[in-house]
Design a protein around this motif. Structure first.
Motif, short mmCIF file in Angstrom:
data_model
loop_
_atom_site.label_atom_id
_atom_site.label_comp_id
_atom_site.label_asym_id
_atom_site.label_seq_id
_atom_site.Cartn_x
_atom_site.Cartn_y
_atom_site.Cartn_z
N ARG A 188 0.82 -1.21 0.00
CA ARG A 188 0.00 0.00 0.00
C ARG A 188 0.85 1.26 0.00
N ASP A 189 1.87 1.30 0.86
CA ASP A 189 2.70 2.50 0.97
C ASP A 189 3.47 2.77 -0.32
N VAL A 190 3.96 1.71 -0.97
CA VAL A 190 4.66 1.88 -2.24
C VAL A 190 3.69 2.37 -3.31
N ALA A 191 2.49 1.78 -3.36
CA ALA A 191 1.51 2.15 -4.37
C ALA A 191 1.06 3.60 -4.21
N ALA A 195 1.33 6.35 -7.22
CA ALA A 195 0.08 6.86 -7.80
C ALA A 195 0.00 8.37 -7.66
N THR A 196 0.90 9.08 -8.32
CA THR A 196 0.93 10.54 -8.24
C THR A 196 -0.18 11.14 -9.10
N ASP A 197 -0.48 12.40 -8.84
CA ASP A 197 -1.51 13.09 -9.61
C ASP A 197 -1.07 13.38 -11.04
N THR A 198 0.22 13.25 -11.31
CA THR A 198 0.73 13.53 -12.66
C THR A 198 0.96 12.26 -13.47
N LEU A 199 0.74 11.10 -12.87
CA LEU A 199 0.95 9.84 -13.58
C LEU A 199 -0.07 9.72 -14.71
N TYR A 203 -1.54 1.74 -18.18
CA TYR A 203 -1.25 0.37 -17.77
C TYR A 203 -0.78 0.32 -16.31
N LEU A 204 0.12 1.24 -15.95
CA LEU A 204 0.60 1.28 -14.57
C LEU A 204 -0.51 1.72 -13.63
N MET A 205 -1.34 2.66 -14.07
CA MET A 205 -2.44 3.12 -13.23
C MET A 205 -3.40 1.97 -12.91
N GLN A 206 -3.64 1.11 -13.87
CA GLN A 206 -4.52 -0.04 -13.63
C GLN A 206 -3.90 -0.99 -12.62
N GLY A 207 -2.60 -1.27 -12.77
CA GLY A 207 -1.93 -2.16 -11.82
C GLY A 207 -1.91 -1.59 -10.41
N LEU A 208 -1.69 -0.29 -10.30
CA LEU A 208 -1.68 0.33 -8.98
C LEU A 208 -3.07 0.33 -8.36
N GLU A 219 -10.98 4.07 -1.97
CA GLU A 219 -11.24 5.45 -2.40
C GLU A 219 -10.12 5.95 -3.31
N ARG A 220 -8.88 5.69 -2.91
CA ARG A 220 -7.75 6.13 -3.74
C ARG A 220 -7.73 5.37 -5.06
N ALA A 221 -8.12 4.10 -5.03
CA ALA A 221 -8.18 3.31 -6.26
C ALA A 221 -9.23 3.87 -7.21
N GLN A 222 -10.38 4.27 -6.66
CA GLN A 222 -11.44 4.80 -7.51
C GLN A 222 -11.01 6.10 -8.19
N VAL A 223 -10.35 6.98 -7.44
CA VAL A 223 -9.86 8.24 -8.02
C VAL A 223 -8.88 7.95 -9.14
N LEU A 224 -7.99 7.00 -8.91
CA LEU A 224 -7.00 6.66 -9.92
C LEU A 224 -7.65 6.08 -11.17
N LEU A 225 -8.66 5.23 -10.99
CA LEU A 225 -9.34 4.61 -12.13
C LEU A 225 -10.16 5.63 -12.91
N GLU A 226 -10.78 6.57 -12.21
CA GLU A 226 -11.55 7.61 -12.92
C GLU A 226 -10.62 8.48 -13.75
N ARG A 227 -9.45 8.80 -13.21
CA ARG A 227 -8.50 9.61 -13.98
C ARG A 227 -7.94 8.81 -15.15
N ARG A 228 -7.73 7.52 -14.93
CA ARG A 228 -7.27 6.67 -16.04
C ARG A 228 -8.30 6.66 -17.16
#
Length: 750
Positions: A188-191, A195-199, A203-208, A219-228
């Protein structure tokens, strides 16, 4: 509610993952082996000689200017045409000696002599892992260590260096799986750092996002997936340039969004996401995430398959296995080798399946493709205590189109090929078990299942004809007939009534590409990933062969020319094989439109045509004479009729309107979700439709509004063609079912 907990208190559901083991068989090599001098090249044996597929640096062939796509036709005074026995002996020799090769260069039909010095092969230089940026190396080391703090610090340093200038997913590599093995907190801490806001690497966003879901950070996963999702273009942009369509692309990422919403307790959002996804997928895992039923197929397409040609295999016990003695049983033919790691894992699983189903009359034949001594084969079979027939027949792998190991072929009670698979991984035996059931059903009911179908128009589409070809890959259809190609084999011709008309023929099947086919006073064929283009005449005999210096991506033909997309350039030939033009542009798809050829690639959309200026029918007035008034000819003056001007290839490159890898003749664009795409008037009453074969072998048909009318779970999906075969203004849709043949689909009015 704690993070990661479901509303009902159950554990979060995890989406499936898979991995496949595969051993790929290579071509013969002249760069490794004994102490004899080598040329330093790899080749494919074709009827016209040896087609060079790769050349080693620092060896004689490279220094002599021989490259991929060259054809070697002779060595000193020895012909290499027709695959003579002992051809390898003409190429090897003492280190330092020379051999004069007859070489036909790519794009040419002329043969020139080239002297090549034989050399001892040098050891292959291993990849230098130290070439990675220091920040990336430090990150990889820290992930392998046990210290969470060091891993987080190294991750922060790599992110601050912009991943050392590398593509983010390449810098991260397989480290996410390693991090998960270190525990949820470590991962979790590595991910969270990665998962920066500029990523902006989807493909990496999906893995993270998957890692964050598994460690409770929904919640953080959902934000990342929506931005992806905002970074990825729509699946299809229709020809009007404005209508976008969803055909089920990005399934894994969208399924993760459903999982994230469900974990957070957003039932309404999760249900809406799942409903949209299940419109083009029948996935019980996604349905279970929200308690939603998955649609059942309402129709099934079936086809009658022909029996395979009889074959025999010498068994290790000295007897002979004969396909003619199947006696209505299902037979699983397994191709393996002693050097193949995945084969060693698959064979025990196959033995277990055999013991469970042998009472039903299911047979298993394990065919070793090892060349030479049978003792290693016998030793491995004995060590595994295989309970079924084991033989050795390396020549049979070509017959069944086996290019990688392990490979499975299932023959039904009718003697026909019902199932093909390669590689071994999670779920392989379950798929084989289902294939056995289908072969039993298809062989006894007189028809093999081709597809399960559902959708609003499922009842309007019928499989009206099936053109069976074992190993089918390519397809070309005209008003006079249909040609079906198989990888490395001759195309097979049918009349539109289904009658077998014959096959393109030279003395052997070596070097007869036909995974991509086109009509041009006969057939033209090529195989993706290879270097060779061949044309057959209207009687099916080989007319000419040309090669290009890079792997082929696609091929199309107009009424006068051949267009070939290579990995980095576009090549144009005329009907006689003369090379006309090379354009530096990387394209992933070519189609023929009303005004020429259209192609699409990552950086360009092209439109091209060949213009052939012609002489005026009447000569100029100053050249017009009568018999009585012959012109005075000055000595040395050429007064002959001028020849026709050379053809002019006109190509216009434009920046793509959006990222796409497929284009239709009418300008529809699709991304990576589409393996094949075609548009035409094959809807009811001749309405325009777009058909897409997804990368998961699902056929999706949609209209100009982007509405999905049909989804068919094909047993395999290949090239498609839409053709009006009878002039009524309505197209029939022809779909290749790889390894089996071609299905003709007709859409009827409701």
């Amino acid at each position: 509610m704690s993070r990661g907990q479901r509303p009902n208190g159950s554990a979060p559901m995890r989406l499936r993952s898979w991995a496949v083991g595969l051993c790929v068989a290579g071509w013969p090599s002249l760069g490794h082996g004994s102490d004899n001098g080598r040329l330093g090249l790899r080749y494919q044996v074709i009827e016209e000689g040896l087609l060079v597929t790769s050349v080693n640096d620092g060896m004689g062939a490279r220094e002599a200017g021989i490259g991929p796509g060259s054809v070697l036709v002779s060595a000193d005074d020895h012909s290499l045409v027709g695959a003579p026995k002992g051809l390898r002996a003409h190429l090897v020799g003492p280190a330092g000696s020379e051999v004069v090769l007859g070489v036909r260069a790519p794009l040419s039909s002329e043969v020139r002599p080239v002297s090549v010095v034989r050399r001892l092969p040098s050891a292959q230089v291993p990849r230098n892992m130290g070439d990675r940026p220091a920040e990336v190396r430090a990150y990889r080391r820290a992930i392998r260590d046990q210290s969470r703090r060091k891993a987080v610090a190294a991750t922060e340093a790599m992110v601050a260096s912009d991943f050392g200038g590398m593509v983010p997913r390449e810098a991260v590599g397989a480290s996410l799986a390693t991090a998960m093995r270190r525990g949820n907190r470590f991962a979790r801490d590595v991910a969270l750092v990665l998962a920066t806001d500029t990523l902006e690497d989807p493909y990496l966003m999906q893995g993270l996002a998957r890692m964050l879901l598994q460690t409770g950070e929904s919640e953080r996963a959902q934000v990342l997936l929506e931005r992806r999702a905002s970074l990825v273009p729509s699946d299809v942009l229709l020809a009007d340039g404005a209508t976008e369509a969803d055909v089920g692309g990005g399934f894994q990422a969208r399924a993760l969004q459903v999982d994230a919403a469900a974990q957070m307790g957003n039932r309404t959002e999760a249900s809406a996401l799942a409903r949209s996804l299940l419109r083009t997928h029948r996935d019980p895992v996604v349905g279970a995430l929200v308690g939603m039923a998955v649609a059942e197929p309402t129709h099934q397409w079936r086809a009658v398959l022909p029996p395979v040609e009889p074959f025999e295999v010498p068994l290790l016990d000295g007897s002979t296995w004969r396909s003619s003695e199947l006696n209505g049983k299902v037979t699983v033919v397994n191709f393996w080798a002693t050097w193949c790691g995945p084969c060693k894992r698959e064979l025990p699983e196959l033995a277990h399946l055999y013991t469970e189903r042998s009472e039903e009359g299911v047979q298993v034949l394990a065919v070793s493709t090892d060349v030479g001594d049978a003792e290693p084969v016998r030793a491995m079979a004995d060590s595994l205590a295989l309970p079924f027939a084991v033989g050795q027949a390396p020549e049979l792998s070509e017959r069944f189109g086996v290019g990688a190991l392990p490979a499975i072929r299932v023959l039904g009670p009718d003697g026909a090929l019902h199932y093909s698979a390669r590689g071994f991984g999670s779920g392989a035996m379950e798929k084989l078990d289902q294939a056995i059931d289908q072969a039993l059903e298809g062989g006894r009911s007189g028809g093999a299942p081709v597809a399960n179908v559902w959708g609003p128009a499922a009842s309007q589409v019928v499989l009206s004809q099936f053109f069976p070809v074992a190993g089918a890959k390519g397809l070309a259809v005209s008003e006079s007939g249909i040609a079906v190609g198989a990888m490395g084999a001759s195309p097979t011709f049918f009349g539109l009534d289904g009658a077998l008309a014959g096959e393109a023929s030279v003395e052997a099947s070596r070097g007869q590409p036909s995974a991509r086919l086109g009509w041009l006073d006969g057939l033209v064929g090529a195989d993706p990933g290879r270097y060779l283009v061949r044309k057959w005449d209207s009687d099916g005999f080989s007319e000419w062969l040309r090669t290009i210096p890079e792997p082929i991506i696609d091929l199309v033909t107009t009424s006068t020319d051949v267009w070939v997309a290579g990995a980095e350039s576009l090549y144009v030939f005329d009907s006689a094989g003369a090379f006309l033009h090379q354009e530096a542009v990387a394209l992933t798809d070519l189609v023929v439109s009303d005004d020429g050829v259209v192609g699409v690639g990552p950086d360009a959309v092209i439109r091209g045509r060949v213009v052939r200026p012609s002489l005026p029918e009447d000569p100029p007035a100053e050249l017009a004479t009568t018999e009585a008034e012959a012109p005075l000819v000055v000595e040395g003056e050429d007064r002959s009729t001028p020849s026709a001007p050379a053809p002019v290839v006109q190509i216009v490159q434009n920046a793509p309107a959006r990222l796409a890898s497929r284009i239709s003749s009418q300008g529809d664009l699709a991304g990576d979700v589409a393996r094949y795409m075609v548009s035409g008037r094959f809807g009811p009453g001749g309405e325009r439709r777009v058909a897409i074969v997804r990368s998961d072998d699902q056929l999706v048909v949609l209209d100009d509004d982007g509405t999905v009318h049909l989804v068919a779970e094909l047993r395999g999906g290949g090239p498609m063609v839409a053709v009006d075969t009878n002039g009524d203004g309505v197209d029939a849709l022809f779909v290749t079912i790889p390894d089996y043949g071609v299905a003709r689909l007709d859409f009827r009015s409701p």
